[in-house]
Design a protein around this motif. Structure first.
Motif, PDB file in Angstrom:
ATOM      1  N   ILE A  78      -0.841   4.840   8.671  1.00 45.35           N
ATOM      2  CA  ILE A  78      -1.652   4.180   7.648  1.00 45.35           C
ATOM      3  C   ILE A  78      -0.833   4.115   6.365  1.00 45.35           C
ATOM      4  CG2 ILE A  78      -3.733   4.332   6.238  1.00 45.35           C
ATOM      5  CD1 ILE A  78      -5.139   5.601   8.586  1.00 45.35           C
ATOM      6  N   GLN A  79      -0.777   2.924   5.792  1.00 46.38           N
ATOM      7  CA  GLN A  79       0.016   2.713   4.580  1.00 46.38           C
ATOM      8  C   GLN A  79      -0.762   3.192   3.354  1.00 46.38           C
ATOM      9  OE1 GLN A  79       1.383  -1.268   4.079  1.00 46.38           O
ATOM     10  NE2 GLN A  79       2.571  -0.828   2.241  1.00 46.38           N
ATOM     11  N   LEU A  80      -0.064   3.977   2.522  1.00 41.69           N
ATOM     12  CA  LEU A  80      -0.676   4.547   1.332  1.00 41.69           C
ATOM     13  C   LEU A  80       0.225   4.308   0.130  1.00 41.69           C
ATOM     14  CD1 LEU A  80      -1.605   8.051   2.809  1.00 41.69           C
ATOM     15  CD2 LEU A  80      -3.135   6.092   2.626  1.00 41.69           C
ATOM     16  N   GLU A  81      -0.390   4.242  -1.032  1.00 41.32           N
ATOM     17  CA  GLU A  81       0.343   4.235  -2.294  1.00 41.32           C
ATOM     18  C   GLU A  81       0.044   5.543  -3.011  1.00 41.32           C
ATOM     19  OE1 GLU A  81      -0.134   0.979  -4.895  1.00 41.32           O
ATOM     20  OE2 GLU A  81       1.074  -0.385  -3.672  1.00 41.32           O
ATOM     21  N   VAL A  82       1.117   6.279  -3.323  1.00 42.34           N
ATOM     22  CA  VAL A  82       0.957   7.618  -3.896  1.00 42.34           C
ATOM     23  C   VAL A  82       1.774   7.706  -5.176  1.00 42.34           C
ATOM     24  CG1 VAL A  82       1.120  10.092  -3.469  1.00 42.34           C
ATOM     25  CG2 VAL A  82       0.745   8.521  -1.551  1.00 42.34           C
ATOM     26  N   ASP A  83       1.178   8.254  -6.213  1.00 43.78           N
ATOM     27  CA  ASP A  83       1.904   8.543  -7.442  1.00 43.78           C
ATOM     28  C   ASP A  83       1.581   9.963  -7.883  1.00 43.78           C
ATOM     29  OD1 ASP A  83      -0.687   8.194  -8.164  1.00 43.78           O
ATOM     30  OD2 ASP A  83      -0.306   6.956  -9.914  1.00 43.78           O
ATOM     31  N   GLY A  84       2.403  10.475  -8.824  1.00 45.06           N
ATOM     32  CA  GLY A  84       2.183  11.859  -9.227  1.00 45.06           C
ATOM     33  C   GLY A  84       2.873  12.193 -10.533  1.00 45.06           C
ATOM     34  N   GLU A 157       2.069  17.430  -9.130  1.00 42.79           N
ATOM     35  CA  GLU A 157       0.661  17.091  -8.971  1.00 42.79           C
ATOM     36  C   GLU A 157       0.537  15.634  -8.522  1.00 42.79           C
ATOM     37  OE1 GLU A 157      -1.844  19.081  -9.122  1.00 42.79           O
ATOM     38  OE2 GLU A 157      -0.838  20.837  -9.976  1.00 42.79           O
ATOM     39  N   ILE A 158      -0.175  15.425  -7.416  1.00 40.91           N
ATOM     40  CA  ILE A 158      -0.465  14.069  -6.956  1.00 40.91           C
ATOM     41  C   ILE A 158      -1.628  13.524  -7.778  1.00 40.91           C
ATOM     42  CG2 ILE A 158      -1.278  12.675  -5.019  1.00 40.91           C
ATOM     43  CD1 ILE A 158       0.146  14.559  -3.161  1.00 40.91           C
ATOM     44  N   LYS A 159      -1.442  12.366  -8.379  1.00 39.82           N
ATOM     45  CA  LYS A 159      -2.507  11.754  -9.175  1.00 39.82           C
ATOM     46  C   LYS A 159      -3.448  10.931  -8.309  1.00 39.82           C
ATOM     47  CE  LYS A 159      -0.320   9.543 -12.441  1.00 39.82           C
ATOM     48  NZ  LYS A 159      -0.135   8.784 -13.708  1.00 39.82           N
ATOM     49  N   ASN A 160      -2.896  10.003  -7.575  1.00 33.79           N
ATOM     50  CA  ASN A 160      -3.728   9.075  -6.791  1.00 33.79           C
ATOM     51  C   ASN A 160      -3.123   8.869  -5.409  1.00 33.79           C
ATOM     52  OD1 ASN A 160      -5.629   8.338  -8.944  1.00 33.79           O
ATOM     53  ND2 ASN A 160      -3.846   7.361  -9.888  1.00 33.79           N
ATOM     54  N   ILE A 161      -4.009   8.786  -4.431  1.00 32.82           N
ATOM     55  CA  ILE A 161      -3.640   8.386  -3.072  1.00 32.82           C
ATOM     56  C   ILE A 161      -4.502   7.178  -2.747  1.00 32.82           C
ATOM     57  CG2 ILE A 161      -3.542   9.048  -0.646  1.00 32.82           C
ATOM     58  CD1 ILE A 161      -3.206  11.924  -1.508  1.00 32.82           C
ATOM     59  N   THR A 162      -3.896   6.009  -2.672  1.00 38.64           N
ATOM     60  CA  THR A 162      -4.646   4.765  -2.521  1.00 38.64           C
ATOM     61  C   THR A 162      -4.263   4.073  -1.216  1.00 38.64           C
ATOM     62  OG1 THR A 162      -4.592   4.523  -4.923  1.00 38.64           O
ATOM     63  CG2 THR A 162      -5.284   2.602  -3.641  1.00 38.64           C
ATOM     64  N   PRO A 163      -5.167   4.023  -0.228  1.00 32.87           N
ATOM     65  CA  PRO A 163      -4.877   3.265   0.992  1.00 32.87           C
ATOM     66  C   PRO A 163      -4.909   1.764   0.704  1.00 32.87           C
ATOM     67  CG  PRO A 163      -6.627   4.891   1.341  1.00 32.87           C
ATOM     68  CD  PRO A 163      -6.418   4.770  -0.134  1.00 32.87           C
ATOM     69  N   SER A 164      -4.432   0.959   1.652  1.00 34.59           N
ATOM     70  CA  SER A 164      -4.463  -0.492   1.506  1.00 34.59           C
ATOM     71  C   SER A 164      -5.900  -1.003   1.566  1.00 34.59           C
ATOM     72  CB  SER A 164      -3.621  -1.140   2.606  1.00 34.59           C
ATOM     73  OG  SER A 164      -4.160  -0.836   3.891  1.00 34.59           O
ATOM     74  N   HIS A 166      -7.271  -3.194   3.525  1.00 36.27           N
ATOM     75  CA  HIS A 166      -7.794  -3.223   4.895  1.00 36.27           C
ATOM     76  C   HIS A 166      -8.257  -1.833   5.327  1.00 36.27           C
ATOM     77  CE1 HIS A 166      -8.268  -4.306   9.093  1.00 36.27           C
ATOM     78  NE2 HIS A 166      -7.443  -3.321   9.435  1.00 36.27           N
ATOM     79  N   VAL A 167      -7.457  -0.827   5.012  1.00 31.62           N
ATOM     80  CA  VAL A 167      -7.829   0.551   5.371  1.00 31.62           C
ATOM     81  C   VAL A 167      -9.085   0.980   4.623  1.00 31.62           C
ATOM     82  CG1 VAL A 167      -7.077   2.955   5.322  1.00 31.62           C
ATOM     83  CG2 VAL A 167      -5.457   1.157   5.942  1.00 31.62           C
ATOM     84  N   ILE A 168      -9.168   0.608   3.336  1.00 33.42           N
ATOM     85  CA  ILE A 168     -10.362   0.960   2.551  1.00 33.42           C
ATOM     86  C   ILE A 168     -11.604   0.321   3.146  1.00 33.42           C
ATOM     87  CG2 ILE A 168     -11.486   0.676   0.311  1.00 33.42           C
ATOM     88  CD1 ILE A 168      -8.750   0.949  -0.980  1.00 33.42           C
ATOM     89  N   HIS A 169     -11.486  -0.973   3.549  1.00 30.93           N
ATOM     90  CA  HIS A 169     -12.618  -1.664   4.160  1.00 30.93           C
ATOM     91  C   HIS A 169     -13.025  -0.986   5.469  1.00 30.93           C
ATOM     92  CE1 HIS A 169     -15.353  -4.945   4.924  1.00 30.93           C
ATOM     93  NE2 HIS A 169     -14.775  -5.204   6.089  1.00 30.93           N
ATOM     94  N   THR A 170     -12.037  -0.616   6.271  1.00 27.24           N
ATOM     95  CA  THR A 170     -12.322   0.076   7.538  1.00 27.24           C
ATOM     96  C   THR A 170     -12.977   1.437   7.285  1.00 27.24           C
ATOM     97  OG1 THR A 170     -10.412  -1.016   8.543  1.00 27.24           O
ATOM     98  CG2 THR A 170     -11.312   0.905   9.682  1.00 27.24           C
ATOM     99  N   LEU A 171     -12.467   2.174   6.294  1.00 27.65           N
ATOM    100  CA  LEU A 171     -13.043   3.485   5.978  1.00 27.65           C
ATOM    101  C   LEU A 171     -14.474   3.355   5.468  1.00 27.65           C
ATOM    102  CD1 LEU A 171     -10.028   5.257   4.231  1.00 27.65           C
ATOM    103  CD2 LEU A 171     -10.927   5.691   6.523  1.00 27.65           C
ATOM    104  N   GLU A 172     -14.747   2.319   4.678  1.00 29.59           N
ATOM    105  CA  GLU A 172     -16.113   2.105   4.192  1.00 29.59           C
ATOM    106  C   GLU A 172     -17.066   1.851   5.356  1.00 29.59           C
ATOM    107  OE1 GLU A 172     -15.789  -1.068   1.438  1.00 29.59           O
ATOM    108  OE2 GLU A 172     -15.121   0.206  -0.241  1.00 29.59           O
ATOM    109  N   LYS A 173     -16.627   1.014   6.322  1.00 29.78           N
ATOM    110  CA  LYS A 173     -17.470   0.777   7.505  1.00 29.78           C
ATOM    111  C   LYS A 173     -17.671   2.065   8.293  1.00 29.78           C
ATOM    112  CE  LYS A 173     -16.552  -4.119   8.369  1.00 29.78           C
ATOM    113  NZ  LYS A 173     -16.035  -5.107   9.348  1.00 29.78           N
ATOM    114  N   GLN A 174     -16.609   2.828   8.435  1.00 25.53           N
ATOM    115  CA  GLN A 174     -16.714   4.089   9.161  1.00 25.53           C
ATOM    116  C   GLN A 174     -17.658   5.060   8.458  1.00 25.53           C
ATOM    117  OE1 GLN A 174     -12.941   5.946   9.787  1.00 25.53           O
ATOM    118  NE2 GLN A 174     -13.784   7.721  10.853  1.00 25.53           N
ATOM    119  N   MET A 175     -17.548   5.147   7.132  1.00 27.70           N
ATOM    120  CA  MET A 175     -18.426   6.037   6.385  1.00 27.70           C
ATOM    121  C   MET A 175     -19.874   5.573   6.463  1.00 27.70           C
ATOM    122  SD  MET A 175     -16.047   6.715   3.024  1.00 27.70           S
ATOM    123  CE  MET A 175     -17.345   7.607   2.188  1.00 27.70           C
TER     124      MET A 175
END
Length: 308
Positions: A78-84, A157-164, A166-175
């Protein structure tokens, strides 16, 4: 006059180059004729003009460096965008000056590569739940690599972990599906509990009713038995008293008189309440005789009237 002015300015310039004040929050790296000489701590120092110079200045306070967002791939692809954020401190001014060209940029780049490597070892859910362990692993790896640079990696310290998207949409349906599932399970459990409670209530109600009927019958039986016992005791006492009364002189005549009076009273009560005439045998014979005489007299009168 002009020469004196020039000489005075030259003396001031030499004095300026001769004296050096290092602030409390810094260390200065001094080079003499292009070669490292020493690292000056905060305070007042003297330099040899035109031979010694301040080559580098380093801030000894804890520094915070922003790590720009970067694309990472988790263990479950799963593709993620991470900053810190990177927190570090300069521990050795000489190594920070000559061990690497730019320790800030090096620390940020090292943090990015280490973070990509550590993210690749975790699944998406673990990246959210294992942030503390992820931060510790990144700090440990960066600290090993940055030791020759004269800096100390304090924490990451990791500030944000942001999925793509498409992944966010899939996770919302799953939740949403998971919430619906939990709601249905909750309703089913509530209905089950309600059914169990109702059946237990009905069972307890039936038991209480049966116990009440049982206790009622027991109480009625005890009352009847007690009543019979009282009546029997009263009758026994009455009979005992009657027997004693008969045994005395004149008791037999008194008993006969009492029985006759009771007979007459009972007979009167029966004649009042009954539609059929109830009389003793002798009276019944006499009543039948008079009724027969009335019938004969009626027939005789009827015959006379016919002849007339």
């Amino acid at each position: 006059m002009l020469a004196f002015t020039i000489l005075f300015l030259l003396v001031l310039f030499v004095l300026y180059k001769l004296m050096l004040i290092v602030p409390m929050r810094e260390v200065h790296v001094i080079e003499r004729l292009g070669k490292f000489r020493t690292v000056l701590a905060p305070g007042f120092h003297f330099l040899i003009p035109f031979f010694d110079r301040v080559a580098y200045k380093h801030d000894t306070r804890e520094q915070v460096l922003d790590v720009p967002p970067q694309s990472c791939i988790s263990k479950d692809n799963i593709q993620l965008e991470v900053d810190g954020l990177v927190y570090l401190r300069v521990m050795d001014g000489k190594l920070a000056s000559y061990g690497i060209e730019d320790y800030r940029m090096a620390a940020v780049n090292l943090a990015q590569t280490t973070m990509r490597s550590e993210i690749g070892k975790l699944t998406l859910s673990e990246t959210f739940s294992e942030r503390e362990r992820l931060n510790e692993a990144i700090v440990r790896e960066i600290d090993k690599a940055s030791d020759p640079w004269g800096i100390k990696m304090l924490r990451y310290e990791i500030k944000n972990i942001t999925p793509s998207r498409h992944v966010i949409h899939t996770l919302e349906k799953q939740m949403e599906a998971e919430r619906r599932k939990r709601a249905e399970i909750t309703l089913a459990n509530a209905e089950k509990e309600a059914t169990i409670n109702m059946s237990q209530g009905e069972r307890q109600e039936a038991i209480n009713i049966s116990e009440g009927h049982k206790q009622k019958r027991i109480n009625e039986a005890k009352g009847t038995a007690h009543e019979i016992s009282i009546v029997a005791n009263a009758q026994a006492e009455a009979m005992t008293m009657v027997a004693k009364a008969i045994a005395v002189q004149g008791g037999n005549e008194a008993m006969n008189m009492q029985l006759k009076e009771q007979f007459i009273e009972q007979l009167g009560e029966i004649m009042k309440k009954s539609d059929v005439a109830v009389v003793p045998t002798e009276l019944a014979k006499m009543e039948g005789f008079f009724e027969g005489m009335e019938q004969v007299a009626g027939s005789v009168n009827a015959s006379k009237g016919v002849k007339a």
